[in-house]
Design an enzyme around this catalytic site. Sequence first.
Site, PDB file in Angstrom:
ATOM      1  CG  HIS A 149     -41.419 -27.339  56.457  1.00 32.04           C
ATOM      2  ND1 HIS A 149     -41.269 -26.212  55.688  1.00 32.04           N
ATOM      3  CD2 HIS A 149     -40.282 -27.429  57.214  1.00 32.04           C
ATOM      4  CE1 HIS A 149     -40.102 -25.640  55.971  1.00 32.04           C
ATOM      5  NE2 HIS A 149     -39.478 -26.364  56.891  1.00 32.04           N
ATOM      6  CD  GLN A 177      -4.356 -14.960  88.970  1.00 36.12           C
ATOM      7  OE1 GLN A 177      -3.995 -16.110  89.155  1.00 36.12           O
ATOM      8  NE2 GLN A 177      -4.623 -14.509  87.771  1.00 36.12           N
ATOM      9  CG  ASP A 205      -1.219 -21.022  86.325  1.00 38.20           C
ATOM     10  OD1 ASP A 205      -2.433 -21.169  86.091  1.00 38.20           O
ATOM     11  OD2 ASP A 205      -0.777 -20.124  87.071  1.00 38.20           O
ATOM     12  CG  HIS A 228      -0.585 -13.292  85.503  1.00 39.63           C
ATOM     13  ND1 HIS A 228       0.136 -13.831  84.483  1.00 39.63           N
ATOM     14  CD2 HIS A 228      -1.049 -14.336  86.227  1.00 39.63           C
ATOM     15  CE1 HIS A 228       0.107 -15.158  84.560  1.00 39.63           C
ATOM     16  NE2 HIS A 228      -0.602 -15.490  85.626  1.00 39.63           N
ATOM     17  CD  GLU A 268      -8.284 -16.829  84.642  1.00 43.54           C
ATOM     18  OE1 GLU A 268      -7.994 -15.804  85.304  1.00 43.54           O
ATOM     19  OE2 GLU A 268      -7.657 -17.180  83.621  1.00 43.54           O
ATOM     20  CG  HIS A 269      -6.943 -19.312  88.239  1.00 37.39           C
ATOM     21  ND1 HIS A 269      -6.714 -18.073  87.664  1.00 37.39           N
ATOM     22  CD2 HIS A 269      -6.383 -20.222  87.393  1.00 37.39           C
ATOM     23  CE1 HIS A 269      -6.049 -18.241  86.533  1.00 37.39           C
ATOM     24  NE2 HIS A 269      -5.829 -19.531  86.336  1.00 37.39           N
TER      25      HIS A 269
END
Lengths: 436, 436
Positions: free
Chosen positions: B425, B264, B366, B267, B332-333
């Site tokens: 209506h 991670q 991934d 990145h 996220e993960h």
Amino acid sequence: MMRRLNTQDINFSQDLAKLLSLSEEDLSSIEAVVTNILQEVKTHGDAAVLRLTNQFDRLHATSVQELELSKEKLQEALTALPAEQKVALESAAQRVRSYHERQKIESGCTSWEYVDEHGTTLGQQVTPLDRVGIYVPGGKAAYPSSVLMNAIPAKVAGVKEVIMVVPTPDGTHNPLVLAAAAVAGVDRIFTIGGAQAVGALAYGTATIPAVDKIVGPGNAYVASAKRRVFGIVGIDMIAGPSEILVICDGTTNPDWVAMDLFSQAEHDELAQSILLCPSEHYLNEVSHSISKLLPQMPRKAVIEKSLRDRGAMILVKDMAQACEISNQIAPEHMEISAENPRQWLKLIRHAGAIFLGKFTSESLGDYCAGPNHVLPTSRTARFSSPLGVYDFIKRSSLIEVSQTGANQLGKIASVLAHGEGLQGHARAAEMRIQED
Amino acid sequence: MMRRLNTQDINFSQDLAKLLSLSEEDLSSIEAVVTNILQEVKTHGDAAVLRLTNQFDRLHATSVQELELSKEKLQEALTALPAEQKVALESAAQRVRSYHERQKIESGCTSWEYVDEHGTTLGQQVTPLDRVGIYVPGGKAAYPSSVLMNAIPAKVAGVKEVIMVVPTPDGTHNPLVLAAAAVAGVDRIFTIGGAQAVGALAYGTATIPAVDKIVGPGNAYVASAKRRVFGIVGIDMIAGPSEILVICDGTTNPDWVAMDLFSQAEHDELAQSILLCPSEHYLNEVSHSISKLLPQMPRKAVIEKSLRDRGAMILVKDMAQACEISNQIAPEHMEISAENPRQWLKLIRHAGAIFLGKFTSESLGDYCAGPNHVLPTSRTARFSSPLGVYDFIKRSSLIEVSQTGANQLGKIASVLAHGEGLQGHARAAEMRIQED
């Protein structure tokens, strides 16, 4: 009164484009105001919400707690309703709930998984949102039916806490709106509105809890605030003026069709009503019905302006061409008022809600047929859907790799990770390869 | 190197909040630039796209047509790949496709209807989006795996035309990205990027067709442009820095966990890696593994900075507390690297993707396990889901009211419509009541 277009005219495409165009509002001043309000609410919490609410809604509250309505108050509003209204509200809620319970199953709002050939398990876990905020406009556009349509799908999804905000300008409460909140099972309700209400729900204050998503219609300030807080919380669509497009084969009572056009036009002057038919004779009949029925309508001034400025009758070559034009427009509401309407349904790609056959007036769908009346406007039906249970759940991918799977997948991941220059990814996969 | 937190510390809540906070960028200058670019593209179409692309990517193209890559070119890139890479790309694509085909069924991306007790039919018609745009970043963050993850669900949904845009600064093409586009079945590809690419896809130009939705990650300019065009087209989430949260019971090889944290952190420097464990001894073991393995990593500078500035090891009371903290973070993960991971899964409410058991490294997910790697970041897993087939379809409500239904529903609708002051209506519903 309504303009006439003909698909055979050489200028039809331009005429249609002009009909559909809405002059772009200059939003920059609104955006500056909203940015300030959001910043204030974020920084000063309750104090800012209190000050802004007193200012914009002309109230004299001394604390945000005072702006919360108790559940008893909602229940009282329900009990105090005339019996006929109470029964109608509860019947509508029951039908809306039953439809959305079906939707929860049919649109896959439940967890799933499967095992692949290597013994690896893959799937998705579905969970409801924890807490949701519902914005309900005050004043003239305060619709109890919208309370049902926003809160019920959230509750069916399993959302534990539904928090409603509704401004009460000059302290005026709408008893039908409060009663609808009771019927729909709203958990807490604050009488605040505008960008300050959106900010309070997004950031949370000492009194008002932060939510995970904000839904519901509002004015330009509310829409701008929702757009700004998107990402901190989820939001639904930004709604534009309401629209109906009716495709007729000429077999429906023209009075009924005229009234369906009125029921859209009466919302406001920007609402759009379009009728498509291959028979000029039938268009004339509907025009005649309009002239005959309009004088009876209490909201005739709004209807007339809306039909004149934004409405149109379009003479088409045939029903298939009508469907094609409808796809270009991607209307919020679409009626196929024709015999065997399903023959045309299969040609329709983009529409918020499709009303089939002469008995299906849009107004039945607006209140009580069951499906949601919060629908994509302004051509957004090309990519978005009615509000539904699926808006109040979210999914987490599930991956449980077996030892065999780790061997197989590890090799693929390693090659691709090296190809992307991410050696950590590659090594994490390689370490789990354990072949003898 | 990674900071240590302890849930028993009196300051734990503040420490955690500080760990998770990202300094807010001042986006106002970016927003001004983006507003101008979008306006230019909207007004001048191809001419603006050409000028801005030549300027920002240092190209010398003479027309936008020149910026389109032919399908043959993509196929050539695929053919020219080393065999190992070609096989890995195709295997990954096959697994991603197969998972998303399953998802299409399991998450209810198909039409449904039912008939109620009055013979009224209710349901939803599901249709794919017509045309979708995929933004693929150029330069260092150009990931072929992201091309697969964005394009394949669109194709599985039935989207007819997938249009990819990817900037090529100084004219440099990434052959793996082009090959991935060929494998994923991308229909057209333009070598443009930035806010001008988002504008071209949203408004359309003479050469670049307008799409219905834009997905894919990008820099702050791209994110700002997507936020601006939201409503004209659909968009996916606005992505923040990537995150992993690992919950360990202390039974997984600490080297494996260290490498998962690296994968991670590598990145970028803002990426966040968090490890939670009830055993201090195990946290020490992972620290040791980190010190041992880091010097071998080609991207060690990025990893070190990311772990130091944004990473943390958190000592928890027990595994249940770890799950609770994970729900607050909504990562996220999320890896549950433990024996019998499913006992903890049921405590997890918010996470983009959940990786179960010691063999399931994030990196397998991934690239090739099958589920999508485009996941909600920055706590948005509280309300949003992995990119999926459901993002490339939309629903239209279906309502076909029977004559009996019109009688029953008409009375409810009439009461509620009068309650809202919408007589059009009410009348539209009343006209269809035909009792003898």
